[in-house]
Write an enzyme that holds these catalytic residues in place. Sequence first.
Site, mmCIF file in Angstrom:
data_model
loop_
_atom_site.group_PDB
_atom_site.id
_atom_site.type_symbol
_atom_site.label_atom_id
_atom_site.label_comp_id
_atom_site.label_asym_id
_atom_site.label_seq_id
_atom_site.Cartn_x
_atom_site.Cartn_y
_atom_site.Cartn_z
ATOM 1 N N GLU A 293 1.084 -1.122 0.017
ATOM 2 C CA GLU A 293 -0.152 -0.040 -0.435
ATOM 3 C C GLU A 293 0.560 1.051 0.005
ATOM 4 O O GLU A 293 1.849 0.886 0.908
ATOM 5 C CB GLU A 293 -1.210 -0.368 1.337
ATOM 6 C CG GLU A 293 -1.811 -1.355 1.167
ATOM 7 C CD GLU A 293 -2.611 -1.228 -0.343
ATOM 8 O OE1 GLU A 293 -2.609 -0.145 -0.782
ATOM 9 O OE2 GLU A 293 -2.584 -2.445 -0.357
ATOM 10 N N CYS A 327 -1.795 9.062 4.347
ATOM 11 C CA CYS A 327 -2.057 8.717 3.174
ATOM 12 C C CYS A 327 -3.133 9.360 2.929
ATOM 13 O O CYS A 327 -3.226 9.234 1.612
ATOM 14 C CB CYS A 327 -1.267 6.790 2.791
ATOM 15 S SG CYS A 327 -2.733 6.153 4.052
HETATM 16 P P1 NAD Z 1 8.879 5.371 3.040
HETATM 17 O O1 NAD Z 1 8.411 4.381 1.726
HETATM 18 O O2 NAD Z 1 9.885 5.996 3.068
HETATM 19 O O3 NAD Z 1 9.443 3.888 3.789
HETATM 20 C C1 NAD Z 1 9.108 3.031 4.203
HETATM 21 C C2 NAD Z 1 9.841 1.643 4.844
HETATM 22 O O4 NAD Z 1 10.331 1.071 4.404
HETATM 23 C C3 NAD Z 1 10.218 2.049 6.060
HETATM 24 O O5 NAD Z 1 10.136 0.957 6.941
HETATM 25 C C4 NAD Z 1 11.652 2.457 5.023
HETATM 26 O O6 NAD Z 1 12.803 2.278 6.183
HETATM 27 C C5 NAD Z 1 11.764 1.623 4.495
HETATM 28 N N1 NAD Z 1 12.438 1.397 3.141
HETATM 29 C C6 NAD Z 1 12.825 2.799 2.836
HETATM 30 N N2 NAD Z 1 13.661 2.177 1.722
HETATM 31 C C7 NAD Z 1 13.784 0.981 1.320
HETATM 32 C C8 NAD Z 1 14.392 0.896 0.209
HETATM 33 N N3 NAD Z 1 15.035 0.455 -0.309
HETATM 34 N N4 NAD Z 1 14.022 -1.123 0.224
HETATM 35 C C9 NAD Z 1 13.327 -1.418 1.334
HETATM 36 N N5 NAD Z 1 12.726 -0.763 3.030
HETATM 37 C C10 NAD Z 1 13.279 0.243 2.457
HETATM 38 O O7 NAD Z 1 7.799 5.886 3.460
HETATM 39 P P2 NAD Z 1 7.479 6.341 5.365
HETATM 40 O O8 NAD Z 1 7.434 7.981 5.117
HETATM 41 O O9 NAD Z 1 7.855 5.605 6.698
HETATM 42 O O10 NAD Z 1 5.714 6.542 5.304
HETATM 43 C C11 NAD Z 1 5.124 7.189 4.078
HETATM 44 C C12 NAD Z 1 4.338 7.088 3.210
HETATM 45 O O11 NAD Z 1 3.957 5.689 3.030
HETATM 46 C C13 NAD Z 1 3.706 7.633 2.036
HETATM 47 O O12 NAD Z 1 4.209 7.760 0.667
HETATM 48 C C14 NAD Z 1 2.306 7.350 2.180
HETATM 49 O O13 NAD Z 1 1.526 7.378 1.203
HETATM 50 C C15 NAD Z 1 2.005 6.114 2.063
HETATM 51 N N6 NAD Z 1 1.141 5.455 3.185
HETATM 52 C C16 NAD Z 1 0.969 4.098 2.832
HETATM 53 C C17 NAD Z 1 -0.135 3.874 2.784
HETATM 54 C C18 NAD Z 1 -1.665 3.445 1.895
HETATM 55 O O14 NAD Z 1 -2.055 2.769 2.325
HETATM 56 N N7 NAD Z 1 -1.455 3.491 1.119
HETATM 57 C C19 NAD Z 1 -0.206 3.812 4.388
HETATM 58 C C20 NAD Z 1 0.413 4.661 4.738
HETATM 59 C C21 NAD Z 1 1.382 5.381 4.895
#
Ligand code: NAD
Length: 543
Positions: A293, A327
């Site tokens: 998501e 989100c």
């Molecule tokens: P992010 O993508 O920066 O990080 C999410 C996770 O991925 C973290 O644990 C991070 O450490 C990890 N990560 C980062 N780079 C990575 C890589 N190269 N490989 C593997 N893992 C990696 O997101 P965030 O800042 O924690 O959250 C905000 C984002 O999440 C926004 O884009 C928001 O829209 C989205 N979000 C979506 C939903 C939904 O249901 N669609 C819900 C909540 C948040």
Amino acid sequence: MYNAYFGVKKPENEPVLSYAVGSIERAKLKEKLNELKQAEIEIPLIIGGKEVRTGNTAKCIIPHDKNHVLATYHIAGKKEIEQAIKSALDARKEWEAMPWQHRASIFLKAAELLAGPYRYAINAATMLGQSKTAYQAEIDSACEIIDFLRFNAHFMSQIYNEQPASTNNAWNRIEYRPLEGFVLAVTPFNFTAIGGNLAASPAMMGNVVVWKPSAAAIYSNYLLMKIFKEAGLPDGVINFIPSSGSEIGSIAFSHKDFAGVHFTGSTEVFNTMWRSIGQNINKYGSYPKIVGETGGKDFVFAHMDADIDSLRTALIQGAFEFQGQKCSAASRAYIPESIWSSLKQQLIDEVSTIKMGDVEDFSNFVSAVIDKKSFDKINEYIDYVKNSDDATIICGGKSDDSKGYFVQPTIIVANSAHFKTMTEEIFGPVLTIYVYKDEDFDKTLNLCDESTPYALTGAIFSKDRSVLVKMENALKHSAGNLYINDKPTGAVVGQQPFGGGRASGTNDKAGSKLNLLRWTNPRVIKETFVSPKDYKYPFMESK
Ligand code: NAD
């Protein structure tokens, strides 16, 4: 011996406590906030049920009081990530064999621990570590995770009960096996509940999990992990591994027993994961389940007959609660010219009443954004607008990181529906409004549908039923969760299963049967009672 069908009844949603002045919960939460702030804790990794310290550490801080350290956490390196995968795989056989009602019981007990003895601790940890107000913490780290755990146990029992048709001579059965390997759960900072659920839902279905929490949510997520353990989760079923995302990704995605990823976060990171899984596809024993998501650019679309008070409230709550870091947050709005003149002043007046500050002052509606990286990114967008002739800031626009990462709730009016802040995800308290000519209603619906790659949430406002039908149809694929005359945020487990399409994710609807089904690998068994004894069929006879 098990000789009965066990069902888990459909739960009620966990009641949201008010934290009103004079309430017991308010006093208890304040007490817990105080207690947590006094102590600086150490957070180890948890691998195979054991605490592991690597000596490579970082700090959990309070975003609205950035010099206050809540914890020092250990970061896993290659060795610990490999250990975590191994310990998950070692736990697999026994966990898969555990009767499902006992798996359910563990998570139902965790829900009960969260609803009772740990409610104030998990809320206080979320308030301090992620800068949520009391109410925002209550709906996330208490109610939503409790609902995820209880509803998922119920959905799991429904899934197991779904069986194919049989005949007098053949009994057909489906067993819902877990995946052959481990699931990697990679979780975001913005909901404690999502962190817990991404790890717990595959585990509940009998899978073993390596959980990489977001660096900005480790403080609350570690408490959840300890609660799962206290509820009786066997060692190794979920392994808690704070680490660099790219490092854990490169190790997990090239492992032959990688069976699935359960991700919530940005679109960009998910795309990187998908590419890496594709490149490694020949290494795996099974096709991995890829559930993600991702980002959003969620809209509010008003028709000229919209109720202005409801619209104004939806815009403010939708855009600014939890600093716009949901989100589902309203981040673009399409408002007809005929109502804009009155709505504009009302928005400016009302936003000026919003109090921003420390979450311990319960009169504050917004607090700090999560970290410096996010603060800088949001400010880059605001500066872009300040230097542009195509948009104007009508309120907010200032920020201050002297004590914490504070960004004022900001409203921008853009001259074009394609303006940068109308189309890109900012993930902060920034709402951009495009004012359209009333006669361009149809054309603007198309713009709303086509101008971003996302399709997560959206809200439409009108008092006219036929107009609502028209909007609902025009925006059919623009959102996975559509709200009529309400803000686009605040989905409740069991009521509005959550997720979006297009660049917003695989839309596997967290907190529903659809999501749990992704964590199974069904086996169909046909048992024939009286087997045929001749290969020939009657149609083959000559007379
Ligand atoms: P992010 O993508 O920066 O990080 C999410 C996770 O991925 C973290 O644990 C991070 O450490 C990890 N990560 C980062 N780079 C990575 C890589 N190269 N490989 C593997 N893992 C990696 O997101 P965030 O800042 O924690 O959250 C905000 C984002 O999440 C926004 O884009 C928001 O829209 C989205 N979000 C979506 C939903 C939904 O249901 N669609 C819900 C909540 C948040």
